[in-house]
Motif scaffolding. Structure first.
Motif, PDB file in Angstrom:
ATOM      1  N   ARG A   1      12.411  43.605  66.312  1.00  0.00           N
ATOM      2  CA  ARG A   1      12.747  42.851  67.510  1.00  0.00           C
ATOM      3  C   ARG A   1      13.025  41.396  67.161  1.00  0.00           C
ATOM      4  NH1 ARG A   1      10.654  43.504  73.354  1.00  0.00           N
ATOM      5  NH2 ARG A   1      12.593  42.365  73.435  1.00  0.00           N
TER       6      ARG A   1
ATOM      7  N   GLU B   1      15.834  43.777  78.516  1.00  0.00           N
ATOM      8  CA  GLU B   1      16.549  44.725  77.669  1.00  0.00           C
ATOM      9  C   GLU B   1      16.500  46.158  78.173  1.00  0.00           C
ATOM     10  OE1 GLU B   1      13.957  42.898  76.278  1.00  0.00           O
ATOM     11  OE2 GLU B   1      15.144  41.249  75.473  1.00  0.00           O
ATOM     12  N   ALA B   2      15.370  46.555  78.800  1.00  0.00           N
ATOM     13  CA  ALA B   2      15.192  47.968  79.106  1.00  0.00           C
ATOM     14  C   ALA B   2      14.110  48.154  80.161  1.00  0.00           C
ATOM     15  CB  ALA B   2      14.819  48.744  77.835  1.00  0.00           C
TER      16      ALA B   2
ATOM     17  N   CYS C   1      11.041  51.064  81.001  1.00  0.00           N
ATOM     18  CA  CYS C   1      10.356  52.283  80.567  1.00  0.00           C
ATOM     19  C   CYS C   1       9.310  52.642  81.613  1.00  0.00           C
ATOM     20  CB  CYS C   1       9.730  52.124  79.184  1.00  0.00           C
ATOM     21  SG  CYS C   1       8.298  51.061  79.165  1.00  0.00           S
TER      22      CYS C   1
ATOM     23  N   TYR D   1      11.870  50.450  66.651  1.00  0.00           N
ATOM     24  CA  TYR D   1      12.456  49.411  65.804  1.00  0.00           C
ATOM     25  C   TYR D   1      11.960  49.590  64.374  1.00  0.00           C
ATOM     26  CZ  TYR D   1      13.251  47.201  70.365  1.00  0.00           C
ATOM     27  OH  TYR D   1      13.624  46.938  71.653  1.00  0.00           O
TER      28      TYR D   1
ATOM     29  N   ARG E   1      11.299  53.096  72.579  1.00  0.00           N
ATOM     30  CA  ARG E   1      12.162  52.156  71.860  1.00  0.00           C
ATOM     31  C   ARG E   1      11.575  51.971  70.474  1.00  0.00           C
ATOM     32  NH1 ARG E   1      11.500  49.511  76.717  1.00  0.00           N
ATOM     33  NH2 ARG E   1      10.572  47.638  75.824  1.00  0.00           N
TER      34      ARG E   1
END
Length: 411
Positions: A352, A97-98, A100, A251, A249
């Motif tokens: 998530r 997804e990402a 970092c 959530y 991120r």
């Protein structure tokens, strides 16, 4: 002006890095934990679960002492080795997804005490004391506090340049993440990074409020018991992972409630109507698209709840937070949930996980009703921290979540 320093980390020898690194202890199921302890002799889980060696559950201070012993064994076997000079450590996590990336460093307890390291959550006193006692006995910390700061082009450029070279560690994990670590050990680069952090007026805790509070208690106690205290001792700092705000991120947590507190469905909806405009969405899965909008799942149907802003008055940054509104207008007055941490009638699902989990757990009768909302933004979190206010428990689920055992800070 914040004090963020390099330090001499204790780290796995490169050949063992992927085997030593572990998720947080609480993240493992019993079966996963048993498999790791049975088949991976290098896992950091052997240090924090020392009783496995003797096939015996051990608790309290006796466990703390055994954690210390297992840690020393890993060092004696050269599975863990301490760096000879202070470094900053670049740690990058790539997932599907990402990506970092941030810096592992030592943050100042004095900055925490002076509120230059800003917090937005309450902590529980007995948990602070327990972890402080743990740190005192074991003499190390392996879970960095997650700190965030405004995006900084100078730091970004330094990191990008260093990351062009081969990392010290690079390994993949079962959840398809790639973990990489580089050392920043050149004095000129260390000074540049230190100067950029020195120029910051404040930084923010994203995750790790109890860890930072416990480190402060340990430093306070150590300072009082050390007649030769200088302020430079290792107990005056705590290990942190500093990432720019754009790397965070954030959530939300959904709320699940066991029952309607004695209300029928119809009575419950009427009580909600005072503060919310309610729309029956039927079987259509609904997720809010705006702040102050909530989703609710009740008796096989989805509902949207829109806050009546002409009725509700915003007084400060906390009053605008959706998790606070949900607590103040539904959970506490209507459903009788006073203690969000300990009430057995409430459970949480972090964002998530799919909304389907919320639906499933209501449909199977485990819970009566579920609520969801949008996640808080970083600016909301900062405003609440700047006003010295605290968010309700389980207001945010923040990533990245780091592996334990890759860098260790000794006191």
């Amino acid at each position: 002006m914040t004090k963020i320093l390099p330090f001499k980390a204790v780290r796995p020898a490169p050949a063992y890095a992927g085997l030593v690194a572990s998720r947080s202890y609480e993240d493992y199921s019993e079966e996963e934990l048993r498999a790791q302890l049975e088949f991976n002799p290098y896992s950091f889980l052997h240090i924090i679960n020392p009783g496995y060696k003797f096939q015996h559950e051990i608790g309290g201070e006796k466990r703390f002492g055994m954690v210390r012993n297992r840690y020393l064994e890993f060092k004696e076997e050269n599975t863990l080795i301490q760096d000879k000079s202070p470094c900053y450590y670049i740690y990058q996590i790539k997932s599907r997804e990402a990506t970092c990336c941030g810096i592992i460093a030592a943050a100042s307890v004095e900055d925490y005490e002076k509120n230059l390291i800003k917090r937005h959550e309450d902590t529980i006193a007995h948990r602070e004391e327990l972890f402080k006692d743990y740190l005192k006995v074991v003499g190390f910390n392996t879970e960095p506090v997650l700190l965030t700061y405004p995006d900084n082009p100078v730091i970004n450029e330094l990191l990008e340049e260093r990351m062009k070279s081969r990392p010290e560690y690079e390994f993949a994990t079962y959840n398809r993440e790639l973990h990489s670590l580089w050392l920043i050990d050149k004095p000129e680069n260390i000074e540049k990074i230190k100067a950029e952090f020195d120029a910051l007026e404040k930084i923010y805790i994203a995750d790790g409020h109890h860890r930072s509070a416990s480190s402060y208690l340990l430093a306070k106690e150590s300072r009082e018991n050390n007649p030769d205290h200088t302020g430079e001792e290792t107990y005056n700092f705590f290990m942190s992972y500093l990432i720019s705000e754009s790397n965070l991120r954030i959530y939300e947590f959904s709320r699940l409630i066991k029952d309607l507190n004695g209300h029928s469905k119809e009575e419950f909806l009427i009580l909600l109507d005072e503060w919310f405009r309610i729309e029956d969405r039927g079987h259509e899965i609904y997720k809010p698209s705006k702040k102050h909008h909530f989703n609710m799942y009740l008796e096989g149907k989805y509902y949207s709840l829109y806050l009546r802003k002409t009725q509700y008055k915003f007084t400060d940054s906390l009053s605008q937070l959706d998790s606070y509104i949900l607590y103040e207008k539904i959970l506490k007055p209507i459903l009788g949930i006073e203690d969000l941490r300990h009430d057995k009638r409430i459970a949480y699902i972090h964002g998530r996980n799919d909304l389907i989990e919320l639906k499933t757990r209501v449909d199977n009768g485990e819970f009566a009703v579920g609520f969801g909302m949008l996640p808080a933004g970083i600016e909301e979190i900062k405003e609440i921290a700047d006003e010295n206010l605290t968010m309700p428990p389980k207001s945010t689920y923040i990533e990245p979540k780091l592996r334990s055992g890759l860098t260790i800070y000794e006191f």
